[in-house]
Write a protein that holds these residues in place. Structure first.
Motif, PDB file in Angstrom:
ATOM      1  N   ILE A  20      32.575  47.056  37.938  1.00 19.24           N
ATOM      2  CA  ILE A  20      33.901  46.736  37.917  1.00 19.24           C
ATOM      3  C   ILE A  20      34.054  45.188  38.487  1.00 19.24           C
ATOM      4  CG2 ILE A  20      36.012  47.622  38.838  1.00 19.24           C
ATOM      5  CD1 ILE A  20      34.570  50.198  39.136  1.00 19.24           C
ATOM      6  N   ASN A  21      33.422  45.082  39.355  1.00 17.99           N
ATOM      7  CA  ASN A  21      33.547  43.822  40.033  1.00 17.99           C
ATOM      8  C   ASN A  21      32.195  42.981  40.503  1.00 17.99           C
ATOM      9  OD1 ASN A  21      34.011  41.242  41.112  1.00 17.99           O
ATOM     10  ND2 ASN A  21      35.436  42.128  42.835  1.00 17.99           N
ATOM     11  N   PRO A  22      31.506  42.134  39.512  1.00 18.46           N
ATOM     12  CA  PRO A  22      30.190  41.668  39.660  1.00 18.46           C
ATOM     13  C   PRO A  22      30.292  40.652  40.841  1.00 18.46           C
ATOM     14  CG  PRO A  22      31.350  40.564  37.724  1.00 18.46           C
ATOM     15  CD  PRO A  22      32.362  41.903  38.165  1.00 18.46           C
ATOM     16  N   ASN A  23      31.298  40.354  41.394  1.00  9.21           N
ATOM     17  CA  ASN A  23      31.422  39.478  42.687  1.00  9.21           C
ATOM     18  C   ASN A  23      30.918  40.241  43.829  1.00  9.21           C
ATOM     19  OD1 ASN A  23      32.677  36.854  41.667  1.00  9.21           O
ATOM     20  ND2 ASN A  23      34.067  38.373  40.935  1.00  9.21           N
ATOM     21  N   GLY A  24      31.231  41.505  43.584  1.00  7.26           N
ATOM     22  CA  GLY A  24      30.961  42.607  44.812  1.00  7.26           C
ATOM     23  C   GLY A  24      31.744  42.293  45.784  1.00  7.26           C
ATOM     24  N   PRO A  35      39.507  43.025  46.315  1.00  8.47           N
ATOM     25  CA  PRO A  35      39.804  44.136  45.775  1.00  8.47           C
ATOM     26  C   PRO A  35      39.300  44.189  44.225  1.00  8.47           C
ATOM     27  CG  PRO A  35      41.729  42.775  45.689  1.00  8.47           C
ATOM     28  CD  PRO A  35      40.629  42.094  46.476  1.00  8.47           C
ATOM     29  N   ALA A  36      39.371  45.402  43.509  1.00  8.06           N
ATOM     30  CA  ALA A  36      39.239  45.505  42.209  1.00  8.06           C
ATOM     31  C   ALA A  36      40.040  46.598  41.671  1.00  8.06           C
ATOM     32  CB  ALA A  36      37.647  45.872  41.749  1.00  8.06           C
ATOM     33  N   PHE A  70      40.011  50.161  32.146  1.00  9.21           N
ATOM     34  CA  PHE A  70      40.002  48.586  31.968  1.00  9.21           C
ATOM     35  C   PHE A  70      39.749  48.121  33.584  1.00  9.21           C
ATOM     36  CE2 PHE A  70      42.392  45.004  32.527  1.00  9.21           C
ATOM     37  CZ  PHE A  70      41.970  44.084  32.096  1.00  9.21           C
ATOM     38  N   PRO A  71      38.458  47.392  33.785  1.00 11.01           N
ATOM     39  CA  PRO A  71      38.254  46.920  34.871  1.00 11.01           C
ATOM     40  C   PRO A  71      39.096  45.296  35.152  1.00 11.01           C
ATOM     41  CG  PRO A  71      36.548  46.320  33.621  1.00 11.01           C
ATOM     42  CD  PRO A  71      37.371  47.001  32.722  1.00 11.01           C
ATOM     43  N   LYS A  92      43.522  52.676  39.714  1.00 10.25           N
ATOM     44  CA  LYS A  92      42.746  52.949  40.832  1.00 10.25           C
ATOM     45  C   LYS A  92      42.531  51.489  41.487  1.00 10.25           C
ATOM     46  CE  LYS A  92      39.546  56.260  39.362  1.00 10.25           C
ATOM     47  NZ  LYS A  92      38.108  56.468  38.830  1.00 10.25           N
ATOM     48  N   ILE A  93      42.590  51.469  42.752  1.00 10.06           N
ATOM     49  CA  ILE A  93      42.539  50.164  43.505  1.00 10.06           C
ATOM     50  C   ILE A  93      41.329  50.461  44.527  1.00 10.06           C
ATOM     51  CG2 ILE A  93      43.771  48.389  45.032  1.00 10.06           C
ATOM     52  CD1 ILE A  93      46.224  49.252  43.964  1.00 10.06           C
ATOM     53  N   TYR A  94      40.332  49.539  44.302  1.00  7.28           N
ATOM     54  CA  TYR A  94      39.405  49.601  45.199  1.00  7.28           C
ATOM     55  C   TYR A  94      39.428  48.738  46.348  1.00  7.28           C
ATOM     56  CZ  TYR A  94      36.970  52.263  41.493  1.00  7.28           C
ATOM     57  OH  TYR A  94      36.892  53.065  40.282  1.00  7.28           O
TER      58      TYR A  94
END
Ligand SMILES: N[C@@H](CCC(=O)N[C@@H](CS)C(=O)NCC(=O)O)C(=O)O
Length: 206
Positions: free
Chosen positions: A47-51, A54-55, A61-62, A4-6
């Protein structure tokens, strides 16, 4: 299970989309925007605490950081993007960190003056000054590419993708790379690849 790519194609997620397209990796693009709060939900921040996008998520697995994600994709998921020898790996690390720390800040400065500044507010002197900051990294790249088709020699690797991806938007916006003739020819080679063409079309359409 597909990776999955966010993100969206008109974001740094384009780097990961290109890596997946280039390496034959199945992926699901999960449209995630920072303008509608999509990067601020508790689920996304896990998944990405930076907000930021991408993630990615690989079977739970993030990961975040676009270029690091590409190293993971290239080494563990893709075909044909990771060099076989330790020196090649060293060069992949070198060029990827160089892309993040030397090329990206200069490129972002130029993008801020051109793409992020509305045409009526653009200042030619500020644009020229921002482009001037590209001269040093482009000069380094150009010197290295003398007599080489790609960063590690003959074959296209994730090192090429991670460096070229930084300037994909700048290239698409027709910035003049021609004074750096080796770099210009190399970028034309990288962006002429079928996977890059497909990726750039996705970016244009988004
Ligand atoms: N170093 C990060 C930068 C991520 C980044 O800044 N992403 C932008 C979109 S391209 C973003 O999400 N901006 C929204 C924000 O900063 O809130 C990476 O390469 O992944």
């Amino acid at each position: 299970m597909a990776l999955k790519i966010y993100g969206i194609p008109r974001s740094r997620a384009i780097r990961n989309i290109w890596a997946c397209e280039e390496g034959g990796v199945a992926y699901d693009l999960v449209p995630t925007l920072w303008t509608d709060g999509g990067t601020r939900t508790p689920e996304f921040l896990r998944i990405n605490p930076n907000g930021t996008v991408p993630a990615l998520e690989d079977d739970g697995f993030p990961m975040f950081e676009s270029l690091a994600m590409n190293l993971y994709i290239a080494k563990h998921k893709a075909k044909g993007l990771w060099p076989a020898d330790p020196h090649g790996e060293g060069q992949v690390f070198q060029w990827t960190l160089w892309a993040a720390t030397e090329l990206e800040p200069a490129n972002i400065g130029y993008v801020v003056q051109t793409v992020y500044t509305p045409p009526e507010k653009q200042d030619p002197a500020a644009i020229a000054a921002a482009w001037e900051k590209m001269h040093k990294p482009l000069g380094v790249l150009d010197g290295h590419l003398a007599g080489r088709a790609h960063l590690l020699g003959d074959g296209f690797t994730i090192a090429d993708l991670n460096v070229a991806a930084i300037v994909m938007g700048t290239w698409m916006n027709k910035a003049d790379f021609s004074p750096w003739k080796n770099t210009h020819a190399w970028l034309a080679r990288c962006f002429g690849r079928p996977a890059a063409q497909k990726t750039m079309a996705m970016r244009s359409a988004s």
